[in-house]
Write a protein that holds these residues in place. Structure first.
Motif, short mmCIF file in Angstrom:
data_model
loop_
_atom_site.label_atom_id
_atom_site.label_comp_id
_atom_site.label_asym_id
_atom_site.label_seq_id
_atom_site.Cartn_x
_atom_site.Cartn_y
_atom_site.Cartn_z
N VAL A 75 -10.34 9.64 12.37
CA VAL A 75 -10.10 8.51 11.49
C VAL A 75 -9.73 7.35 12.40
N ASP A 76 -10.12 6.19 11.99
CA ASP A 76 -9.85 5.00 12.76
C ASP A 76 -8.35 4.85 13.05
N ALA A 77 -8.01 4.66 14.32
CA ALA A 77 -6.59 4.64 14.72
C ALA A 77 -5.81 3.55 13.99
N ARG A 78 -6.41 2.38 13.86
CA ARG A 78 -5.73 1.26 13.17
C ARG A 78 -5.39 1.64 11.73
N LYS A 79 -6.40 2.21 11.08
CA LYS A 79 -6.24 2.54 9.67
C LYS A 79 -5.24 3.67 9.50
N ARG A 80 -5.25 4.59 10.45
CA ARG A 80 -4.32 5.72 10.40
C ARG A 80 -2.88 5.21 10.49
N GLU A 81 -2.64 4.35 11.47
CA GLU A 81 -1.31 3.76 11.63
C GLU A 81 -0.87 3.07 10.35
N ALA A 82 -1.78 2.26 9.80
CA ALA A 82 -1.45 1.48 8.61
C ALA A 82 -1.07 2.40 7.45
N LEU A 83 -1.83 3.49 7.32
CA LEU A 83 -1.56 4.42 6.21
C LEU A 83 -0.24 5.16 6.43
N LEU A 84 0.00 5.57 7.66
CA LEU A 84 1.22 6.34 7.93
C LEU A 84 2.46 5.47 7.71
N SER A 85 2.32 4.17 8.00
CA SER A 85 3.51 3.32 7.90
C SER A 85 3.55 2.51 6.61
N GLY A 86 2.44 2.51 5.83
CA GLY A 86 2.41 1.72 4.61
C GLY A 86 2.46 0.22 4.90
N LEU A 87 1.74 -0.17 5.94
CA LEU A 87 1.79 -1.53 6.47
C LEU A 87 1.31 -2.61 5.49
N ASP A 88 1.95 -3.78 5.52
CA ASP A 88 1.50 -4.94 4.76
C ASP A 88 0.62 -5.79 5.67
N CYS A 95 -10.30 2.19 0.17
CA CYS A 95 -9.44 3.37 0.14
C CYS A 95 -8.19 3.13 0.97
N PHE A 96 -8.41 2.68 2.20
CA PHE A 96 -7.28 2.49 3.12
C PHE A 96 -6.32 1.42 2.60
N GLN A 97 -6.85 0.45 1.87
CA GLN A 97 -5.99 -0.63 1.37
C GLN A 97 -5.00 -0.12 0.34
N ASN A 98 -5.26 1.06 -0.21
CA ASN A 98 -4.45 1.55 -1.32
C ASN A 98 -3.76 2.88 -1.07
N GLY A 99 -4.02 3.47 0.08
CA GLY A 99 -3.37 4.75 0.36
C GLY A 99 -4.12 5.96 -0.16
N LEU A 100 -5.42 5.78 -0.39
CA LEU A 100 -6.28 6.93 -0.71
C LEU A 100 -6.99 7.27 0.60
N LEU A 101 -6.85 8.51 1.07
CA LEU A 101 -7.41 8.83 2.39
C LEU A 101 -8.84 9.33 2.28
N PRO A 102 -9.81 8.62 2.88
CA PRO A 102 -11.18 9.14 2.94
C PRO A 102 -11.36 9.94 4.22
N VAL A 103 -11.80 11.17 4.10
CA VAL A 103 -11.99 12.04 5.26
C VAL A 103 -13.46 12.42 5.37
N MET A 152 0.84 -1.20 0.00
CA MET A 152 0.00 0.00 0.00
C MET A 152 0.87 1.25 0.00
N GLU A 153 0.37 2.29 -0.67
CA GLU A 153 1.10 3.55 -0.66
C GLU A 153 0.93 4.24 0.68
N ARG A 154 2.02 4.83 1.15
CA ARG A 154 1.96 5.56 2.41
C ARG A 154 1.20 6.87 2.23
N PHE A 155 0.63 7.36 3.29
CA PHE A 155 -0.02 8.67 3.23
C PHE A 155 0.36 9.45 4.47
N THR A 196 -8.78 3.77 -9.90
CA THR A 196 -9.06 4.80 -10.90
C THR A 196 -8.82 6.20 -10.33
N LEU A 197 -9.36 6.45 -9.15
CA LEU A 197 -9.20 7.77 -8.55
C LEU A 197 -7.72 8.07 -8.32
N MET A 198 -6.98 7.07 -7.85
CA MET A 198 -5.56 7.29 -7.58
C MET A 198 -4.79 7.51 -8.88
#
Ligand code: SF4
Lengths: 209, 459
Positions: free
Chosen positions: A163-176, A111-119, A1-4, A89-91
């Motif tokens: 934003v969900d804390a788990r998802k935030r962490e995953a996005l910030l770190s680009g977690l697998d 969104c979270f799986q790909n690094g697109l941030l939904p707010v 996943m892309e980092r955000f 597509t959006l990305m």
């Protein structure tokens, strides 16, 4: 996943309610396609006039909004089909963040799986940001900071979002996530062994001979 | 503590609590179709993972295959490579694939209950939003995206955040001519397409208890159009009778053990629902959508409502309709009976019963696309196909077909279709196609009349 972490730029307003994933990308474009190169088909039913030329009324076609990394959307954005191609597509169109009052559940996960941030922000505020973008002399910008969890409006106000804390962490770190789950292989195996003992009926009938 | 049906299934499947309402859930069954499934199998392989439990994975091509009589996997060239990929990966991984022409093949959410791949109390996922259909047997079934599907195939688990509980009770009895499709369209019209976001929805009440199993699948099918990933109906004798003896149903002692577990599944009397709605079944009329969202729906006896916002105006414009005019009498060009909503044997019987000996109105193109190979064969054994053919319908091979127009079959631009499917989105049935969602009986009546009409006027 892309980092955000953060994104700053033009926000393009498209405030219709119930934008479904069929509108974002028609299924025909996903038959036999990969994850890449879908941006050219994004919103194609709306971007093009019947004769195939660009529909100049469509926000994403307007020169002022070209290349925007942020999409301002209406209620229930991304409802409908589970197709993750909508996010790809959006990305591929250069978007990194969608701001809407609410999202379709499956799209929101995708969104979270790909690094697109939904707010999620209140619609009134989204409308005011949209108005500022439309009136701005070409230099209005929006900033979205995931670390700080704030959206900075074109008039400089920092608005917090949750934003969900788990998802935030995953996005910030680009977690697998698969690697993360596979670390629990023993727990999963133990659950399965227990379940086979308790609910044998859920397993017996489908065993491969 | 008193728990709901949803709570019980969820709790049983928690492998690990991850905090803040998140859990790692075990997934008991995975369904793959040609579009999302072929891709996911490839991705798992490319990432260097093996399938965690191939025996829990079931595949069927349905989306990008032709439904023309005599079709093969190559008839729709656009889908041929995807299908070839699915076949190859299925053979490599040893998962069960129900290929074209085999019993078991069909629309993924039709074949899963048909083979009893889905059972009460199981968790089931598919890379497809209408996976919620399978909740009609009392399972926790939901659609996921491509990345999540890859995760499930590689780990047999999924990270999910616990949704809230909603109940919709339909009390009393349905008037004649009103079906499960009308019940759920009515609910979507009342509560809106975002009402279920973040919820698992249980359908309950005496009118739901009275529904045959196939109708419960229809009811749950449109949960996603209510915004909910998951819809459920508590299992009962109707469910058990439906499942008994099917391909993957538990047998002998396993059946008794299963029954004991299944009897404990229904929501406890004091269980808490975060939202609890009640609808009088006697007040539900045959429904038909007028717009481009399933919430833009009216009773067939009503007029197209005045627009409340720009979205409504855009929908009226796209649909070529005028506010204030009765929806009945609107001229129809196409009729589609099919899709995972309404393509089961009982749906075809309903439609055929309306047809009787009558013929489709001139100028109407009418298709029946059975939901599965088995539905097709059973309908033919009953002679239903002859009724359709003699009326002027096309009788086709199983698949998604005009529900999503991913296989080269489409309603032409500007043409108006009455469809038994679940989405009336802009362009869903083909670029420029205008879709009115309705029940199979209503669709059959529209085919006879050549206009949208109240099925109760076609005895
Ligand atoms: S019939 Fe339609 S809704 Fe159902 S799985 Fe196929 S495309 Fe999806």
């Amino acid at each position: 996943m892309e980092r955000f972490a953060t994104v700053t730029g033009i926000a393009v307003p498209m405030l219709w309610a119930n934008v479904d994933t069929d509108m974002i990308i028609p299924v025909q474009r996903l038959v036999g396609s990969g994850r890449q190169g879908l941006g050219q088909y994004g919103f194609e039913r709306f971007r093009l006039d019947p004769d195939g030329s660009d529909n100049s009324d469509f926000p994403l076609n307007q020169p002022a909004f070209r290349g925007a990394p942020i999409l301002l959307a209406g209620e229930n954005f991304g409802c409908g089909s589970s197709r993750e191609g909508a996010v790809w597509t959006l990305m591929d169109m250069g978007l990194r963040c969608v701001i809407a009052p609410s999202f379709g559940d499956i799209f929101h996960n995708n969104c979270f799986q790909n690094g697109l941030l939904p707010v999620r922000l209140p619609f009134d505020l989204i409308r005011r940001i949209a108005a500022a973008m439309e009136e701005g002399p070409g230099n209005a910008r929006v900033s979205v900071d995931l670390e700080q969890q704030v959206v900075v409006t074109p008039w400089g106000e920092a608005v917090p979002f949750s934003v969900d804390a788990r998802k935030r962490e995953a996005l910030l770190s680009g977690l697998d996530e698969i690697a993360q789950t596979l670390q629990r292989a023993e727990e999963i195996a133990a659950w399965q062994a227990r379940d086979q003992a308790m609910r044998g009926w859920a397993w017996d009938g489908v065993a491969l001979g | 503590m008193a728990r709901t049906l949803f709570d019980k299934i969820w709790d049983t499947h928690v492998v690990a609590e991850l905090g803040e309402g998140w859990a790692l859930l075990h997934i008991d069954r995975v369904l793959l179709h040609d579009l999302s499934g072929a891709r996911a199998l490839s991705e798992v392989a490319e990432l260097g993972h093996a399938l965690a439990r191939p025996e829990l994975v079931f595949a069927t091509p349905d989306h990008a295959v032709s439904t023309a009589p005599g079709r093969t996997g190559e008839t729709f060239a656009g889908g041929a490579r995807t299908l070839a990929g699915l076949r190859k990966r299925a053979a490599e991984t040893g998962i069960r694939l129900y290929d074209l022409g085999q019993p078991g093949n069909g629309i993924v959410h039709v074949m899963a209950p048909e083979l009893a791949i889905v059972l009460p109390g199981l968790t089931l996922v598919c890379g497809d939003s209408h996976t919620c259909t399978n909740g009609g047997v009392g399972a926790l079934a939901f659609g996921i995206g491509a990345s999540e599907l890859t995760h499930v195939l590689a780990t047999q688990t999924l990270m999910q955040r616990r949704p809230r509980n909603m109940r919709i009770r339909f009390e009393g009895s349905l008037p004649p001519g009103v079906t499960a499709k009308d019940m759920i369209l009515h609910a979507i019209g009342r509560y809106g397409t975002a009402a279920g976001t973040g919820f698992a929805v249980e359908y309950a009440g005496s009118a739901v208890r009275a529904l045959p199993l196939e109708a419960r699948l229809t009811l749950c099918n449109l949960s996603i159009e209510l915004g909910a990933k998951m819809g459920l109906v508590a299992p009962d004798e109707t469910t058990f009778d439906f499942i008994a003896g099917r391909e993957f149903a538990p047998r002998a002692r396993a059946w008794d053990a299963a029954l004991a577990d299944w009897h404990a599944l229904p929501s406890d009397a004091e269980a808490h629902f975060d939202l609890d709605h009640r609808i009088e079944a006697s007040g539900v009329a045959p429904q038909v959508t007028w717009g481009t969202s399933p919430e833009q729906v009216v009773a067939v006896t009503e007029a197209v409502p005045p627009p409340r916002n720009p979205g409504d105006r855009a929908a009226l414009d796209y649909m070529g309709l005028e506010a204030g005019r009765p929806i009945a009498g609107t001229k129809v060009d196409w009729v589609f009976i099919g899709s995972c909503t309404n393509s089961r044997l009982s749906d075809l019987r309903d439609a055929a019963a309306v047809l009787g000996e009558r013929r489709v109105a001139p100028g109407v193109t009418a298709w029946v696309v059975p939901g599965s190979e088995t539905v097709k064969r059973e309908a033919e054994a009953e002679g239903l196909h002859r009724r359709f053919l003699e009326a002027g319908f096309e009788w086709r091979e199983p698949g998604c077909s005009l529900c999503v127009a991913a296989n080269g079959e489409a309603v032409p631009a500007g043409a108006r279709s009455v469809s038994t499917s679940n989405r009336n989105f802009v362009g869903r049935q083909g670029t420029g196609a205008r879709t009115h969602l309705a029940s199979p009986a209503m669709a059959a009546a529209a085919a006879l009349a050549g206009v949208i009409t109240d099925v109760r006027e076609w005895p």
